[in-house]
Design an enzyme around this catalytic site. Structure first.
Site, PDB file in Angstrom:
ATOM      1  N   GLY A 203      39.386  44.092  41.338  1.00 60.09           N
ATOM      2  CA  GLY A 203      40.472  44.863  41.924  1.00 60.09           C
ATOM      3  C   GLY A 203      40.374  45.006  43.429  1.00 60.09           C
ATOM      4  O   GLY A 203      39.713  44.220  44.106  1.00 60.09           O
ATOM      5  N   LEU A 229      43.938  40.816  35.449  1.00 57.38           N
ATOM      6  CA  LEU A 229      43.525  40.856  36.848  1.00 57.38           C
ATOM      7  C   LEU A 229      42.073  40.414  37.015  1.00 57.38           C
ATOM      8  O   LEU A 229      41.161  40.986  36.408  1.00 57.38           O
ATOM      9  CB  LEU A 229      43.708  42.271  37.400  1.00 57.38           C
ATOM     10  CG  LEU A 229      43.304  42.480  38.866  1.00 57.38           C
ATOM     11  CD1 LEU A 229      44.186  41.646  39.788  1.00 57.38           C
ATOM     12  CD2 LEU A 229      43.378  43.963  39.240  1.00 57.38           C
ATOM     13  N   ASP A 230      41.868  39.385  37.844  1.00 53.91           N
ATOM     14  CA  ASP A 230      40.527  38.905  38.226  1.00 53.91           C
ATOM     15  C   ASP A 230      39.663  38.557  37.023  1.00 53.91           C
ATOM     16  O   ASP A 230      38.433  38.668  37.077  1.00 53.91           O
ATOM     17  CB  ASP A 230      39.807  39.952  39.101  1.00 53.91           C
ATOM     18  CG  ASP A 230      40.503  40.186  40.427  1.00 53.91           C
ATOM     19  OD1 ASP A 230      41.151  39.244  40.923  1.00 53.91           O
ATOM     20  OD2 ASP A 230      40.431  41.306  40.955  1.00 53.91           O
ATOM     21  N   ALA A 231      40.284  38.128  35.938  1.00 54.48           N
ATOM     22  CA  ALA A 231      39.536  37.850  34.714  1.00 54.48           C
ATOM     23  C   ALA A 231      39.705  36.415  34.228  1.00 54.48           C
ATOM     24  O   ALA A 231      39.251  36.081  33.140  1.00 54.48           O
ATOM     25  CB  ALA A 231      39.961  38.816  33.608  1.00 54.48           C
TER      26      ALA A 231
END
Length: 287
Positions: A203, A229-231
């Site tokens: 994040g 998100l960011d995964a």
């Protein structure tokens, strides 16, 4: 310079079992192909997966359509996912950026020097800051603001510019979260640089989080973008040691260098067809 008109790259992923390499090699040999590079990785035959990348050249007169048809006929017997790429076909990139331009600049220089075998077709930004630098490279620049509540309209404008013009999108410190609908249009074709060593500090403001936590290593992660998100599947990561003497500004300064190199490597591997996505992981065959 040696012509690449008859050179191809083949990627395969399938459940592991005996005979896969022999079957693919026989298919290529039967069409006069000369395999110039070959990499494979096996997780093991007990429920594992097999991954392969081959570069080969074929005689004049052997067309891509013929190769694709033969691979399509072979694939069901092994449960293969496969893709075939002509080596001469350079990918076209769209780079999204906000205000920080270090990753953008690295991509512009490496594509110009040929260290990344692709062309930057256009740059899109929600701020006008990078326009002069981008146009100096002879590349179109589009300023598409994203005001509060304006994400859908901004993404629609971007899609009008992208459709049919680009193969891969690179988020070079683009500080906007793309909608799931936008991401779904480009599966495993959007690469993001996140300024932390994921899965740590997901994040916003990861350097602030890392500094407050007192970490001794900071890093950056290049990954494919998914709806989470960011995964998404990680392509490349790197780190550098820090200590108690480094302030937050130092974290950001050191991090910028890591981000540039990590993103450039990930993009280079992607456009050379060295990355295979399996579930939420990647297999990356080195240069």
């Amino acid at each position: 310079m040696e012509s690449q008109d008859h050179r191809y790259r083949l990627l395969i992923a399938c459940p592991d079992r005996p005979g896969i390499i022999a079957a693919v090699s026989d298919l290529l040999y039967g069409r006069g192909a000369n395999i110039t590079s070959f990499d494979q990785y096996s997780e093991g035959p007990e429920g594992g997966y097999f991954f392969m990348r081959a570069e080969f050249e074929v005689p004049a007169g052997v067309e891509e359509e013929e190769l694709a048809a033969a691979l399509g006929a072979l694939a069901p017997a092994y449960g293969m996912r496969w893709s075939l790429h002509a080596a001469a076909r350079r990918q076209r990139l769209a780079v999204f950026v906000s205000r920080e331009d270090h990753c953008l600049n690295e991509l512009l220089w490496q594509t110009r020097r040929g260290e990344i075998a692709a062309d930057v077709a256009l740059v899109i930004s929600n701020h006008p800051d990078a326009e002069e630098a981008v146009r100096a490279f002879g590349i179109p620049f589009y300023h598409i603001p994203v005001p509060p509540g304006g994400k859908a309209r901004a993404e629609a404008q971007a899609l009008e510019l992208l459709e049919g013009r680009v193969d891969t999108i690179v988020l070079a410190r683009y500080m906007q979260i793309l909608s799931p609908d936008f991401v779904a249009r480009f599966p495993a074709r959007i690469i993001n640089i996140h300024h932390s060593f994921l899965p740590a500090f997901v994040g916003p403001r990861p350097y602030q989080q890392a500094y407050e936590r007192g970490v001794k290593l900071i890093g950056a992660t290049a990954h494919y973008v998914t709806a989470d998100l960011d995964a998404g599947p990680i392509i490349e990561q790197d780190v550098q040691r820090v200590d108690h003497r480094h302030r937050l500004a130092d974290f950001r300064r050191i991090g910028r260098h890591i981000e540039r190199m990590v993103l450039a490597r990930a993009v280079a591997w992607h456009v050379e067809d060295r990355v295979l996505v399996h579930d939420n992981r990647t297999v990356v065959f080195p240069r």
